[in-house]
Design an enzyme around this catalytic site. Structure first.
Site, mmCIF file in Angstrom:
data_model
loop_
_atom_site.group_PDB
_atom_site.id
_atom_site.type_symbol
_atom_site.label_atom_id
_atom_site.label_comp_id
_atom_site.label_asym_id
_atom_site.label_seq_id
_atom_site.Cartn_x
_atom_site.Cartn_y
_atom_site.Cartn_z
ATOM 1 N N CYS A 1 -0.836 8.585 7.246
ATOM 2 C CA CYS A 1 -2.205 8.340 6.808
ATOM 3 C C CYS A 1 -3.102 8.095 8.027
ATOM 4 C CB CYS A 1 -2.240 7.128 5.890
ATOM 5 S SG CYS A 1 -1.431 7.422 4.313
ATOM 6 N N CYS B 1 -3.298 4.590 9.683
ATOM 7 C CA CYS B 1 -2.006 4.039 10.122
ATOM 8 C C CYS B 1 -1.331 4.905 11.177
ATOM 9 C CB CYS B 1 -1.075 3.866 8.917
ATOM 10 S SG CYS B 1 -1.741 2.742 7.685
ATOM 11 N N CYS C 1 8.312 3.600 5.317
ATOM 12 C CA CYS C 1 7.300 3.397 4.282
ATOM 13 C C CYS C 1 7.918 3.135 2.912
ATOM 14 C CB CYS C 1 6.371 4.598 4.214
ATOM 15 S SG CYS C 1 7.248 6.134 4.035
ATOM 16 N N CYS D 1 0.834 -1.197 0.000
ATOM 17 C CA CYS D 1 0.000 0.000 0.000
ATOM 18 C C CYS D 1 0.877 1.258 0.000
ATOM 19 C CB CYS D 1 -0.934 -0.029 1.219
ATOM 20 S SG CYS D 1 -2.082 1.343 1.272
ATOM 21 N N CYS D 2 1.912 1.273 0.865
ATOM 22 C CA CYS D 2 2.825 2.433 0.896
ATOM 23 C C CYS D 2 3.516 2.607 -0.453
ATOM 24 C CB CYS D 2 3.885 2.263 1.991
ATOM 25 S SG CYS D 2 3.299 2.615 3.655
HETATM 26 FE FE1 SF4 Z 1 -1.284 2.826 2.955
HETATM 27 FE FE2 SF4 Z 1 -1.037 3.188 5.590
HETATM 28 FE FE3 SF4 Z 1 1.102 3.397 3.964
HETATM 29 FE FE4 SF4 Z 1 -0.830 5.251 3.954
HETATM 30 S S1 SF4 Z 1 0.595 4.747 5.628
HETATM 31 S S2 SF4 Z 1 0.131 4.396 2.187
HETATM 32 S S3 SF4 Z 1 -2.676 3.967 4.224
HETATM 33 S S4 SF4 Z 1 -0.127 1.558 4.410
#
Ligand code: SF4
Length: 232
Positions: free
Chosen positions: A200, A203, A228, A116-117
């Site tokens: 985010c 998170c 990340c 996701c990151c």
């Molecule tokens: Fe995805 Fe969480 Fe990374 Fe944001 S911090 S990009 S929601 S995993």
């Protein structure tokens, strides 16, 4: 290698303001702050705006940011005349990822969290890098065990060897907040609710007293995983 060693010797003892002045003199608008609107990034934004009123900074809108961060973006646009560029994730990639793994995939494993990151942050960051020669970051040694050896300037080997500047590397949390108060710099109002490091919305959580600064980021993961992918 010789070049970066020479620059490290030259800049390691310089103040954050001097490093910013040097980088803008050297690269003009080809060096840009990558802002997540953290307290550190707000200090840097203020310093940059004082050196170059029409400087360019950029941010990554992951699509999952807290409303308070969007409010701060607006405040920055109103207060400073610098240009803010916003990079978004690729729609098709996000659609595919969420269809396969769900919208809250990050809670299921470190691997999926990094996926996701990667889609929401790393890929847009790579697009931001296409037009710059250097980036400025708000990283500090004190923030995490993964950042203890931080230098004020490095070649970013993970990103085509562009320059990466960490002017606040040796600042403490107190230094950051003293600067914000003294210079009336806008900041993310979640900090007033015990959010020390803000990413985010799903998170990030507030930090309890005595916990590490980044304890509220991906709190379900071990400390050594808490990056990340932006800072390789
Ligand atoms: Fe995805 Fe969480 Fe990374 Fe944001 S911090 S990009 S929601 S995993």
């Amino acid at each position: 290698m010789e070049e970066i060693k020479r620059l490290q010797e030259k800049l390691e003892k310089k103040s954050a303001q001097d490093i910013i002045k040097w980088s803008i003199k050297q690269f003009g608008n080809k060096v840009q702050l990558a802002s997540s609107f953290s307290a550190e990034d707000m200090v840097l934004t203020d310093m940059i705006a004082k050196v170059k009123k029409d400087a360019v900074i950029f941010t990554l809108d992951t699509g999952r940011l807290p409303q308070a961060t969007y409010d701060l973006m607006d405040e920055v646009k109103q207060k400073y005349s610098i240009k803010l560029k916003i990079f978004f994730p690729d729609t098709e990639e996000i659609e595919k990822m969420t269809q396969e793994h769900g919208v809250n995939l990050f809670y299921n494993s470190v691997e999926l969290r990094k996926k996701c990151c990667n889609a929401r942050k790393v890929q847009p960051l790579n697009r931001a890098f296409e037009s710059i020669d250097g980036w400025i970051c708000g990283l500090r040694k004190e923030q995490s065990i993964t950042r203890i050896g931080l230098k004020k300037i490095v070649f970013d080997v993970g990103h085509n060897n562009i320059y990466k500047l960490n002017p606040l590397a040796d600042w403490t949390n107190k230094d950051i907040w003293d600067y914000i108060k003294k210079n009336k710099v806008p900041y993310n109002k979640l900090h007033d609710k015990k959010y020390l490091s803000i990413g985010c919305e799903p998170c990030t959580r507030p930090v309890k007293s005595g916990e590490d600064i980044r304890a509220g980021r991906w709190w379900w993961e071990p400390a050594e995983c808490k990056e990340c992918g932006l800072h390789i």
